[in-house]
Scaffold this active site. Structure first.
Site, PDB file in Angstrom:
ATOM      1  N   LYS A   1      51.620  30.643  31.528  1.00 28.89           N
ATOM      2  CA  LYS A   1      52.715  30.428  32.471  1.00 28.89           C
ATOM      3  C   LYS A   1      52.443  29.237  33.395  1.00 28.89           C
ATOM      4  O   LYS A   1      53.357  28.479  33.699  1.00 28.89           O
ATOM      5  CB  LYS A   1      52.971  31.699  33.286  1.00 28.89           C
ATOM      6  CG  LYS A   1      53.641  32.791  32.447  1.00 28.89           C
ATOM      7  CD  LYS A   1      53.824  34.061  33.228  1.00 28.89           C
ATOM      8  CE  LYS A   1      54.502  35.126  32.382  1.00 28.89           C
ATOM      9  NZ  LYS A   1      54.592  36.401  33.085  1.00 28.89           N
TER      10      LYS A   1
ATOM     11  N   LYS B   1      59.410  30.678  18.891  1.00 25.74           N
ATOM     12  CA  LYS B   1      59.708  32.019  19.405  1.00 25.74           C
ATOM     13  C   LYS B   1      60.956  31.954  20.298  1.00 25.74           C
ATOM     14  O   LYS B   1      61.077  31.057  21.128  1.00 25.74           O
ATOM     15  CB  LYS B   1      58.507  32.498  20.240  1.00 25.74           C
ATOM     16  CG  LYS B   1      58.752  33.792  21.004  1.00 25.74           C
ATOM     17  CD  LYS B   1      57.656  34.074  22.019  1.00 25.74           C
ATOM     18  CE  LYS B   1      58.267  34.630  23.255  1.00 25.74           C
ATOM     19  NZ  LYS B   1      57.959  35.753  23.901  1.00 25.74           N
TER      20      LYS B   1
ATOM     21  N   LYS C   1      63.764  32.787  26.790  1.00 24.70           N
ATOM     22  CA  LYS C   1      64.597  32.207  27.849  1.00 24.70           C
ATOM     23  C   LYS C   1      64.067  30.844  28.260  1.00 24.70           C
ATOM     24  O   LYS C   1      64.821  29.926  28.488  1.00 24.70           O
ATOM     25  CB  LYS C   1      64.544  33.033  29.138  1.00 24.70           C
ATOM     26  CG  LYS C   1      64.937  34.442  29.062  1.00 24.70           C
ATOM     27  CD  LYS C   1      64.972  35.021  30.464  1.00 24.70           C
ATOM     28  CE  LYS C   1      63.856  36.007  30.817  1.00 24.70           C
ATOM     29  NZ  LYS C   1      63.374  36.911  29.833  1.00 24.70           N
TER      30      LYS C   1
HETATM   31  P1  ADP Z   1      61.168  35.634  27.394  1.00 23.91           P
HETATM   32  O1  ADP Z   1      60.127  35.023  26.490  1.00 23.91           O
HETATM   33  O2  ADP Z   1      62.543  35.327  26.927  1.00 23.91           O
HETATM   34  O3  ADP Z   1      60.945  35.246  28.856  1.00 23.91           O
HETATM   35  P2  ADP Z   1      60.067  38.152  28.165  1.00 23.91           P
HETATM   36  O4  ADP Z   1      58.704  37.536  28.229  1.00 23.91           O
HETATM   37  O5  ADP Z   1      60.754  38.496  29.449  1.00 23.91           O
HETATM   38  O6  ADP Z   1      61.004  37.198  27.301  1.00 23.91           O
HETATM   39  O7  ADP Z   1      59.972  39.423  27.241  1.00 23.91           O
HETATM   40  C1  ADP Z   1      60.520  40.687  27.496  1.00 23.91           C
HETATM   41  C2  ADP Z   1      60.198  41.593  26.320  1.00 23.91           C
HETATM   42  O8  ADP Z   1      60.858  41.126  25.125  1.00 23.91           O
HETATM   43  C3  ADP Z   1      58.699  41.658  25.977  1.00 23.91           C
HETATM   44  O9  ADP Z   1      58.344  42.993  25.628  1.00 23.91           O
HETATM   45  C4  ADP Z   1      58.561  40.747  24.780  1.00 23.91           C
HETATM   46  O10 ADP Z   1      57.522  41.150  23.934  1.00 23.91           O
HETATM   47  C5  ADP Z   1      59.912  40.875  24.084  1.00 23.91           C
HETATM   48  N1  ADP Z   1      60.271  39.584  23.450  1.00 23.91           N
HETATM   49  C6  ADP Z   1      60.617  38.449  24.086  1.00 23.91           C
HETATM   50  N2  ADP Z   1      60.892  37.457  23.220  1.00 23.91           N
HETATM   51  C7  ADP Z   1      60.708  37.971  21.977  1.00 23.91           C
HETATM   52  C8  ADP Z   1      60.826  37.445  20.640  1.00 23.91           C
HETATM   53  N3  ADP Z   1      61.217  36.199  20.405  1.00 23.91           N
HETATM   54  N4  ADP Z   1      60.541  38.268  19.617  1.00 23.91           N
HETATM   55  C9  ADP Z   1      60.162  39.554  19.834  1.00 23.91           C
HETATM   56  N5  ADP Z   1      60.028  40.106  21.063  1.00 23.91           N
HETATM   57  C10 ADP Z   1      60.302  39.340  22.128  1.00 23.91           C
END
Ligand code: ADP
Ligand code: TRP
Length: 319
Positions: free
Chosen positions: A110, A189, A192
């Site tokens: 991060k 991946k 957001k």
């Molecule tokens: P982002 O990467 O969009 O900020 P978060 O880190 O807030 O998402 O993730 C929230 C939840 O969603 C976590 O449990 C994470 O493992 C799951 N998650 C986020 N992006 C993915 C993805 N591309 N594939 C599978 N699971 C995901």
């Protein structure tokens, strides 16, 4: 069995969040007593806009309910409605070795992406451990990226138990591996922070436009195409039934169909998959107090458990 998970309200939910985390968590609500919360304290490490934080918190609650979270079975609440969790985080931090936190990938990732290197971001895993331990959680469904945080939680619980006697249960992670990582529009991946998402409840025109913008190679229409390496096929596989999936795979291998046509089929499958959830979401939105009532009820249940565990912890450590 108590099941616990949390999701940060740091933006609008996308289908990576849905398949990686929400769908498995919602499926688990039938197997025990589920506690699901909106991690708004955690979100403060990356979102310092009060209006946006409040809106996203309600938005995430709405989306969870629309996607099938059943408030009769699962308690849904805001992390900040159980402020005792910050007291526990402090107590846990007094036994947490610095080295344990220094090894965490998420802090390094991060800060590398430009988030300010605050003390809160560094101790993020301690607050997460408190979230889990304060509810005597047995099982914690999370995406693969959270695995290390679960290991840290167990290490901290062991340390407390060694120091003060048997205070905590050791929680088990339930890592969603069958879906793997859901790819985004550019093949990375879906996240957001990469701006490559398909939102669960995105607007129709915008969602279609985004699907049509999926990056593809330049294989000509007539040529055979590799389904496995295609984002279109990977996303379609999550959304379609076995027969439709096989049909698209055959069409890829046969050649004669262009990526544009496959994208149209993907959009149709996506729109169809979330149709009932969209309708449920509109129903919830038509009841102005529903979300607040659910969150208040959830907070009450969570507070009962947290208060009892905190009594035990305070007693054990001498407060
Ligand atoms: P982002 O990467 O969009 O900020 P978060 O880190 O807030 O998402 O993730 C929230 C939840 O969603 C976590 O449990 C994470 O493992 C799951 N998650 C986020 N992006 C993915 C993805 N591309 N594939 C599978 N699971 C995901
Ligand atoms: N760190 C998790 C994420 O970014 C959210 C979270 C906070 C969480 N506390 C938790 C998940 C406790 C499970 C259990 O996705």
């Amino acid at each position: 069995m108590r099941i616990l998970s949390g999701i940060q309200p740091s933006g609008v939910l996308h289908i990576g969040n849905y398949f990686g985390m929400m769908q498995p968590a919602i499926a688990l609500q039938a197997e025990g007593e589920a506690f699901y919360f909106i991690a708004d304290y955690h979100a403060l490490t990356s979102l310092q806009d009060p209006k946006a934080l409040r809106e996203h918190s309600r938005g995430v609650a709405l989306d969870c309910l629309a996607c099938g979270l059943d408030p009769e079975r699962a308690a849904l609440f805001r992390q900040s409605d159980v402020p005792q969790v910050t007291e526990l985080a402090w107590i846990l931090s007094t036994v947490t070795p610095m080295g344990l936190l220094e090894r965490c990938h998420s802090y390094k990732d991060k800060t590398a992406r430009g988030l300010p290197a605050s003390a809160g971001l560094f101790t993020y895993p301690v607050l997460m451990a408190a979230d889990i331990l304060i509810y005597d959680s047995d099982v914690v469904p999370v995406g693969k990226d959270q695995k290390q945080h679960l290991e840290v939680t167990r290490d901290i619980a062991v340390k407390i138990n060694e120091t003060f006697g048997e205070v905590f249960k050791l929680p088990e992670p339930r890592i969603q591996t069958s879906t793997g990582v859901v790819p985004g529009l550019d093949g990375q991946k879906m996240s957001k922070s990469y701006g490559n998402t398909l939102d669960i409840f995105g607007e129709e025109k915008e969602t279609r436009k985004r699907v049509m913008s999926i990056v593809t190679d330049s294989t000509p229409v007539e040529a055979a195409k590799d389904p496995e390496s295609s984002v279109i096929f990977q996303l379609f596989s999550l959304l379609a039934g076995d027969a439709q999936r096989q049909e698209m795979r055959d069409a890829f291998l046969r050649g004669g169909t262009g990526y544009g046509e496959f994208k149209k089929r993907l959009f149709a499958a996506l729109w169809d998959y979330f149709a009932a959830m969209r309708a449920r979401r509109a129903e919830i939105l038509a009841q102005p107090d529903y979300i607040d009532d659910v969150l208040a009820q959830g907070a009450q249940r969570a507070n009962q458990v947290a208060d009892a565990v905190m009594c035990r912890v305070r007693e054990a450590v001498g407060l």
